[in-house]
Design an enzyme around this catalytic site. Structure first.
Site, short mmCIF file in Angstrom:
data_model
loop_
_atom_site.label_atom_id
_atom_site.label_comp_id
_atom_site.label_asym_id
_atom_site.label_seq_id
_atom_site.Cartn_x
_atom_site.Cartn_y
_atom_site.Cartn_z
CB SER A 28 -4.55 11.96 -34.13
OG SER A 28 -4.02 10.87 -33.45
CD GLN A 87 -15.11 17.88 -30.01
OE1 GLN A 87 -15.94 17.71 -29.12
NE2 GLN A 87 -14.11 17.04 -30.21
CG HIS A 109 -11.59 14.17 -24.59
ND1 HIS A 109 -11.42 13.58 -23.35
CD2 HIS A 109 -11.13 15.45 -24.45
CE1 HIS A 109 -10.88 14.46 -22.51
NE2 HIS A 109 -10.71 15.60 -23.17
N GLY A 135 -4.31 8.17 -31.89
CA GLY A 135 -5.05 7.68 -33.05
C GLY A 135 -4.21 6.85 -34.01
CG ASP A 192 -8.08 11.75 -21.95
OD1 ASP A 192 -7.65 10.65 -22.35
OD2 ASP A 192 -7.88 12.82 -22.55
CD GLU A 196 -4.98 15.13 -22.31
OE1 GLU A 196 -5.25 14.12 -22.98
OE2 GLU A 196 -5.62 16.19 -22.42
#
Ligand SMILES: NC(=O)C1=CN([C@@H]2O[C@H](COP(=O)(O)OP(=O)(O)OC[C@H]3O[C@@H](n4cnc5c(N)ncnc54)[C@H](OP(=O)(O)O)[C@@H]3O)[C@@H](O)[C@H]2O)C=CC1
Ligand SMILES: CC[C@](O)(C(C)=O)C(=O)O
Ligand SMILES: [Mg+2]
Ligand SMILES: [Mg+2]
EC number: 1.1.1.86
Length: 337
Positions: A28, A87, A109, A135, A192, A196
């Site tokens: 995205s 990650q 992020h 995205g 964030d 969400e």
């Protein structure tokens, strides 16, 4: 506390145009950043493992693709846009061994930095450019000459110019057309996750499903309930987006506005707000992050079960049918990536 907001004139595109950028991941956010960077004259390559299903999409766009290790070695700015839970592994295996003096490590992020899952060496810049939007819309807005607002943050300023670099990157993906706010990894990550979970995705999905269930359980047609609780929500939110809650209230009938003012607080009660505070607390103290990393490590069993339950909710079936009859609404998810 006042915030700093940057627009196009505050950012120098030539800074990012002078770097070799590797975007790790082409989902995205990855596809949106990579394509808009390229359209902004930036030298960009994509890092994906051999066998990744995203490889074909990046190659179709003519973007150079290599393994994460290959592109990390070649680039001097590495933007990690792989899933948050992947990650730390990508960083340890593919990026850390290839970091050189003066490189920049970028995030979309702050999760891995905020919760201490990635610790970069002191000779590289660590910064964030986090669009405040999905995205696919980041890309769509860029192509339409608009932009999605973004947050930037600098965790480590080895070069002394990490902020100018982050702003330049944000300009290349359209962020400074809409406004870029300077924040910290901590503030971006916590707000964030809260947004969400409690409002944008968790809160809104649960509200829509509950409204649909109440109407259909009371015998109303699912099609009517779908239009009322889901389809029209976009039109109502469009008005909020354009002019705030006040503009929305100006456009609706006075009957609706009186119902909004008197019944809204009966839906979002003090108990709901208290639950929101608990959710924020779990984000701040790391409970959510630990739970999510553990769930991912264990193979995502609960996540997949809940995902499946959501997909089987009756609102999805009726929605699919109705959207299929509105050609301008029914956009395939693969349209842009
Ligand atoms: N979705 C959004 O709009 C937003 C996301 N973000 C942040 O952006 C980041 C990326 O999220 P999002 O775009 O949703 O991710 P997606 O799940 O959409 O895409 C992830 C991409 O990473 C690839 N990938 C998976 N594993 C690896 C790996 N080991 N090495 C390299 N690439 C890999 C996937 O390839 P494959 O096809 O093989 O699975 C895919 O191309 C996250 O930090 C997220 O929090 C921030 C703002 C909004
Ligand atoms: C609202 C969800 C989000 O934070 C986003 C699109 O901004 C995400 O992580 O996908
Ligand atoms: Mg977000
Ligand atoms: Mg998010």
């Amino acid at each position: 506390m006042s915030v700093e907001i940057f627009y196009d004139d505050d950012a120098d595109l030539s800074i990012i145009q002078g770097r070799k950028v590797a975007v790790i991941g082409y989902g995205s956010q990855g596809h949106a950043h990579a394509l808009s960077l390229r359209d902004s004259g930036v030298d960009v390559r994509i890092g994906l493992p051999e066998g990744s299903k995203s490889r074909a999409k990046a190659e179709e766009e003519g973007l150079p693709v290599g393994t994460p290790a290959e592109v990390a070695a070649e680039a001097d700015l590495i933007m990690i846009l792989a899933p948050d839970t992947a990650q730390r592994h990508i960083y340890a295996q593919d990026i850390a061994p290839n970091l050189k003096d003066g490189d920049a490590l970028f995030f979309g992020h702050g999760f891995n930095i905020r919760y201490g899952l990635i610790e970069a060496p002191s000779n590289v810049d660590v910064a964030m450019v986090a669009p405040k939007g999905p995205g696919h819309l980041v890309r769509r807005q860029f192509v339409d000459g608009k932009g999605v607002p973004a947050l930037i943050a600098v965790e480590q300023d080895a070069s002394g110019s990490a902020q100018a670099l982050a702003l330049s990157y944000a300009k290349a993906i359209g962020g400074t057309r809409a406004g870029v706010i300077k924040t910290t990894f901590k503030e971006e990550t916590e707000t964030d996750l809260f947004g969400e979970q409690a409002v944008l995705c968790g809160g809104a999905s649960a509200l829509v499903q509950a409204g649909f269930e109440v109407l259909t359980e009371a015998g109303y047609a699912p099609e009517v309930a779908y239009f009322e609780c889901l389809h029209e929500l976009k039109l109502i939110v469009d008005l909020m987006y354009e002019g705030g809650i006040a503009r929305m209230r100006y456009s609706i009938s006075d009957t609706a506005e009186y119902g909004d003012l008197t019944r809204g607080p009966r839906v979002i009660t003090p108990a709901v707000k208290e639950e929101m505070r608990k959710i924020l607390g779990e984000i701040q103290d790391g409970t959510f992050a630990t739970e999510w990393v553990k769930e991912d490590d264990a193979g995502r069993g609960n996540y997949k079960k809940l995902q499946q339950e959501g997909e089987q909710h009756p609102i999805e079936e009726v929605g699919k049918k109705l959207r299929g009859l509105m050609s301008w609404v029914d956009r395939p998810i693969t349209e842009t990536a």
